[in-house]
Design a protein around this motif. Structure first.
Motif, mmCIF file in Angstrom:
data_model
loop_
_atom_site.group_PDB
_atom_site.id
_atom_site.type_symbol
_atom_site.label_atom_id
_atom_site.label_comp_id
_atom_site.label_asym_id
_atom_site.label_seq_id
_atom_site.Cartn_x
_atom_site.Cartn_y
_atom_site.Cartn_z
ATOM 1 N N VAL B 212 0.470 -0.894 0.398
ATOM 2 C CA VAL B 212 0.374 -0.331 0.307
ATOM 3 C C VAL B 212 0.448 1.533 -0.265
ATOM 4 O O VAL B 212 0.629 2.372 -0.131
ATOM 5 C CB VAL B 212 -1.204 -0.325 1.083
ATOM 6 C CG1 VAL B 212 -2.202 -1.302 1.634
ATOM 7 C CG2 VAL B 212 -0.234 0.293 2.425
ATOM 8 N N GLY B 213 2.199 1.114 0.139
ATOM 9 C CA GLY B 213 2.993 2.027 0.299
ATOM 10 C C GLY B 213 3.016 3.311 -0.473
ATOM 11 O O GLY B 213 3.190 4.705 -0.515
ATOM 12 N N PHE B 214 2.742 2.776 -2.331
ATOM 13 C CA PHE B 214 2.659 3.824 -3.122
ATOM 14 C C PHE B 214 1.893 4.298 -3.153
ATOM 15 O O PHE B 214 1.765 6.295 -3.817
ATOM 16 C CB PHE B 214 2.043 3.027 -4.289
ATOM 17 C CG PHE B 214 2.422 1.213 -4.673
ATOM 18 C CD1 PHE B 214 3.855 1.816 -5.268
ATOM 19 C CD2 PHE B 214 2.052 1.028 -4.382
ATOM 20 C CE1 PHE B 214 4.572 0.487 -5.320
ATOM 21 C CE2 PHE B 214 3.030 -0.292 -4.790
ATOM 22 C CZ PHE B 214 3.937 -0.293 -4.845
ATOM 23 N N LEU B 248 10.146 -4.500 -8.946
ATOM 24 C CA LEU B 248 9.645 -5.385 -9.971
ATOM 25 C C LEU B 248 8.420 -6.285 -10.513
ATOM 26 O O LEU B 248 8.520 -7.029 -10.956
ATOM 27 C CB LEU B 248 10.852 -4.798 -10.881
ATOM 28 C CG LEU B 248 11.315 -3.491 -10.955
ATOM 29 C CD1 LEU B 248 12.516 -3.244 -12.044
ATOM 30 C CD2 LEU B 248 10.309 -2.514 -11.594
ATOM 31 N N SER B 249 9.449 -7.527 -9.581
ATOM 32 C CA SER B 249 9.535 -9.279 -9.284
ATOM 33 C C SER B 249 7.857 -8.827 -9.336
ATOM 34 O O SER B 249 7.604 -9.773 -9.659
ATOM 35 C CB SER B 249 10.014 -9.816 -8.436
ATOM 36 O OG SER B 249 9.493 -9.397 -7.593
ATOM 37 N N MET B 250 7.287 -7.921 -8.798
ATOM 38 C CA MET B 250 5.235 -8.259 -8.307
ATOM 39 C C MET B 250 4.941 -7.686 -9.399
ATOM 40 O O MET B 250 4.123 -8.214 -9.182
ATOM 41 C CB MET B 250 6.010 -7.451 -7.093
ATOM 42 C CG MET B 250 6.449 -7.561 -5.649
ATOM 43 S SD MET B 250 5.694 -7.267 -4.277
ATOM 44 C CE MET B 250 6.210 -5.591 -4.467
ATOM 45 N N ASN B 251 5.525 -6.489 -10.571
ATOM 46 C CA ASN B 251 4.194 -6.683 -11.814
ATOM 47 C C ASN B 251 3.668 -5.915 -11.427
ATOM 48 O O ASN B 251 2.430 -5.596 -12.329
ATOM 49 C CB ASN B 251 4.070 -8.188 -12.532
ATOM 50 C CG ASN B 251 4.202 -8.483 -13.373
ATOM 51 O OD1 ASN B 251 5.683 -7.955 -13.641
ATOM 52 N ND2 ASN B 251 3.557 -8.723 -14.139
ATOM 53 N N ILE B 252 3.669 -5.366 -10.479
ATOM 54 C CA ILE B 252 2.588 -3.808 -10.233
ATOM 55 C C ILE B 252 3.374 -2.475 -10.240
ATOM 56 O O ILE B 252 2.496 -1.411 -10.362
ATOM 57 C CB ILE B 252 2.621 -3.898 -8.842
ATOM 58 C CG1 ILE B 252 3.073 -4.406 -7.468
ATOM 59 C CG2 ILE B 252 1.500 -5.090 -8.468
ATOM 60 C CD1 ILE B 252 3.138 -3.479 -7.036
ATOM 61 N N LEU B 253 4.569 -2.258 -10.871
ATOM 62 C CA LEU B 253 5.224 -0.806 -10.859
ATOM 63 C C LEU B 253 5.021 -1.373 -12.729
ATOM 64 O O LEU B 253 5.638 -1.565 -13.036
ATOM 65 C CB LEU B 253 6.409 -0.518 -10.576
ATOM 66 C CG LEU B 253 5.895 -0.369 -8.763
ATOM 67 C CD1 LEU B 253 7.587 0.102 -8.700
ATOM 68 C CD2 LEU B 253 5.173 -0.066 -8.517
ATOM 69 N N PHE B 273 2.297 3.192 -10.297
ATOM 70 C CA PHE B 273 1.951 1.627 -9.830
ATOM 71 C C PHE B 273 0.616 1.572 -10.984
ATOM 72 O O PHE B 273 -0.137 2.367 -11.116
ATOM 73 C CB PHE B 273 0.999 2.004 -8.732
ATOM 74 C CG PHE B 273 -0.295 1.082 -7.618
ATOM 75 C CD1 PHE B 273 0.791 -0.342 -7.869
ATOM 76 C CD2 PHE B 273 -1.150 1.103 -7.825
ATOM 77 C CE1 PHE B 273 0.100 -0.905 -7.098
ATOM 78 C CE2 PHE B 273 -2.210 -0.054 -7.155
ATOM 79 C CZ PHE B 273 -1.425 -1.071 -6.648
ATOM 80 N N LYS B 274 0.976 0.860 -11.640
ATOM 81 C CA LYS B 274 -0.446 -0.440 -12.151
ATOM 82 C C LYS B 274 -0.932 -0.462 -11.623
ATOM 83 O O LYS B 274 -2.094 -1.316 -10.552
ATOM 84 C CB LYS B 274 -0.313 -1.547 -12.698
ATOM 85 C CG LYS B 274 1.144 -1.725 -13.688
ATOM 86 C CD LYS B 274 1.322 -3.213 -14.065
ATOM 87 C CE LYS B 274 3.129 -3.666 -15.055
ATOM 88 N NZ LYS B 274 2.510 -4.209 -15.253
ATOM 89 N N SER B 275 -2.465 0.453 -12.260
ATOM 90 C CA SER B 275 -3.936 0.451 -11.491
ATOM 91 C C SER B 275 -4.579 -0.804 -12.266
ATOM 92 O O SER B 275 -5.195 -1.194 -11.418
ATOM 93 C CB SER B 275 -4.120 1.618 -11.728
ATOM 94 O OG SER B 275 -4.426 2.044 -12.882
ATOM 95 N N LYS B 276 -4.742 -1.327 -13.160
ATOM 96 C CA LYS B 276 -4.737 -2.334 -13.196
ATOM 97 C C LYS B 276 -4.505 -4.014 -14.218
ATOM 98 O O LYS B 276 -2.795 -3.356 -14.124
ATOM 99 C CB LYS B 276 -6.476 -2.243 -14.594
ATOM 100 C CG LYS B 276 -5.992 -1.642 -15.290
ATOM 101 C CD LYS B 276 -7.005 -1.436 -16.898
ATOM 102 C CE LYS B 276 -6.299 -2.777 -17.616
ATOM 103 N NZ LYS B 276 -7.889 -2.766 -18.853
#
Lengths: 276, 276
Positions: B212-214, B248-253, B273-276
């Motif tokens: 949630v840090g973003f 980056l490995s979490m694939n959400i950025l 942050f990739k919103s979707k």
DNA sequence: GCAAAAGTGTTAATCGTACACCCATGC
DNA sequence: GCATGGGTGTACGATTAACACTTTTGC
């Protein structure tokens, strides 16, 4: 039924314990029926000032039995729905105490593992409709501005109990109190399905964070029991040996004695949660 | 001050944006002073029926600035204590909406990351004493049975906001609204120290569970900013490269453009942050 | 002795950490 | 070109998962 054999005389000791437990539960159950607070509908409808208005507590009581995770539910009298054990917060008690009181009334247990997990306070929670139905059953003549008909905000608690120690006891609004498998819940009143669901999610989260699982088992348990508990709740499976290593590496279990089940195989060790 | 250069004309665009933001905040701030609800003490003491009695909401608003985790606090008028932004739940609104309303009033922000984390409902929370002090300042003639003097159960929320977007606005009971570093909080009223502490614990827990840090950063940020955010909150330090890999490995950025700071070194990438 | 279930040991894979190196930028 | 700080690649160690093997028990 598993019997713990410490010696050849052990069986007798255990059987005795079971009998004592049964009778003490019986005594407790009758004792509760004489409790002065909210013992019947008259109290329920007249003691408004005793409680904080528009605030309730709902408890999701988890137990583990027959390789299944269970929840304790109440069957509302003359209605075809079940509900979570719940109640109201007295002006003089803290919310945690209120939850504990409710839990003790339904299970007979004190000293229960208990955590709040979420507040349910949407503007349009479906409480009024159900309370109205309940009132039609019990008090069709009651007025429409009764305190219990207001909007309610409910604090959700989940409890982890030793299934074998619980004597389910219905309250004055319900006709029975039974365990249900979380995977096969009956029709639930209010928003209690949602509450149960959220409780389960929280439990899953907490399970690998805080190691609270022991609270669902008896004081001593085999590694396999613990493993099957974890597997059931988390809906995964582990390797026997790796699971054991992982648990033991945390240094919170101590090995007690062996458990002889009568089966033709090596007897498993019993473990106990190190309290300190 | 960091300036984002998309082209040589970029600087002007950015400067313009900053100015617009400033004026729109100013407009909003004045607009709030005209809001009809609870704008002053008269409302506060007369609108009892508007709210759910004995239930309040307290918000721990976290922001990140200057490598520090900060909390937004209100200085109570004529009293030497600070307090968390809080309020009451209207009969017609859900608890989450109430928290959102309170948050918007203090920060000017809508669409805030918000979570409830715990209910504070001990029987003897020190609310009465403080409310009494506040009343002595504002309304010494008020009666002793006023609704705000009852015992209150408070739902704790924590919010994660983009520090740079917030315009702190005091309410009618307070004389100022400021950010404080969580490590150096002033004297807090009620049990707000405990509430803040619990909020911080929850935030730390959630940080590696839910990413949630973003929400504490601007829409785009460098990897170093994100890392220093994590390091500050969790009070640890990571290796630059390993942290980046992990994130980056979490694939959400997603990587956006480069950020030219004017420094004599390689320009870092901005991420979103990739919103979707 | 044998089957069943528990317990232990050993290897393979994965993950996290530490280190080294390469790249862009402004002076 | 060089100092500075960001980005990438690789090797090592630790943790975890997978597999094989040994031990205990009742018939």
């Amino acid at each position: 039924m598993i019997i713990l054999l410490l010696s050849h005389y052990g069986t007798i000791v255990i059987t005795f314990k079971i009998l004592t437990k049964f009778f003490s539960n019986f005594a407790r159950a009758t004792a509760y029926q004489c409790m002065p607070i909210m013992k019947d509908l008259n109290d329920f409808f007249s003691v408004k000032d005793r409680y904080i208005p528009q605030l309730s507590v709902d408890c999701v009581i988890f137990g583990f039995h027959d390789q299944q995770l269970k929840v304790l539910l109440l069957k509302l009298k003359n209605l075809d729905v079940w509900a979570l054990p719940g109640g109201y917060v007295e002006q003089i008690e803290g919310i945690d105490e209120a939850a504990r009181r409710i839990l003790e009334e339904r299970t007979g247990l004190t000293d229960i593992y208990l955590e709040q997990f979420r507040v349910f306070g949407a503007a349009h929670r479906p409480t009024k409709e159900f309370i109205q139905k309940i009132m039609e059953v019990h008090r069709p003549e009651a007025k429409n501005d009764l305190w219990v008909l207001q909007r309610f905000v409910s604090i959700g608690y989940y409890a982890l109990v030793d299934f074998s120690k619980v004597t389910p006891m219905p309250d004055f609004l319900s006709e029975s109190c039974e365990w249900f498998e979380v995977k096969q819940l009956p029709k639930l009143a209010f928003d209690h399905s949602e509450i149960t669901q959220k409780a389960l999610e929280t439990l899953r989260l907490m399970l690998d964070y805080k190691l609270v699982g022991f609270n669902l088992l008896a004081e001593t348990f085999t590694m396999i029991e613990l493993q099957s508990l974890y597997e059931t709740i988390l809906e995964t499976s582990f390797r026997r040996n790796n699971f054991q290593r992982k648990m033991l590496s945390m240094n919170i279990l101590e090995r007690v004695e062996k458990l002889y089940t009568g089966a033709a195989n090596k007897a498993p060790y019993l473990y106990r949660f190190k309290s300190k």
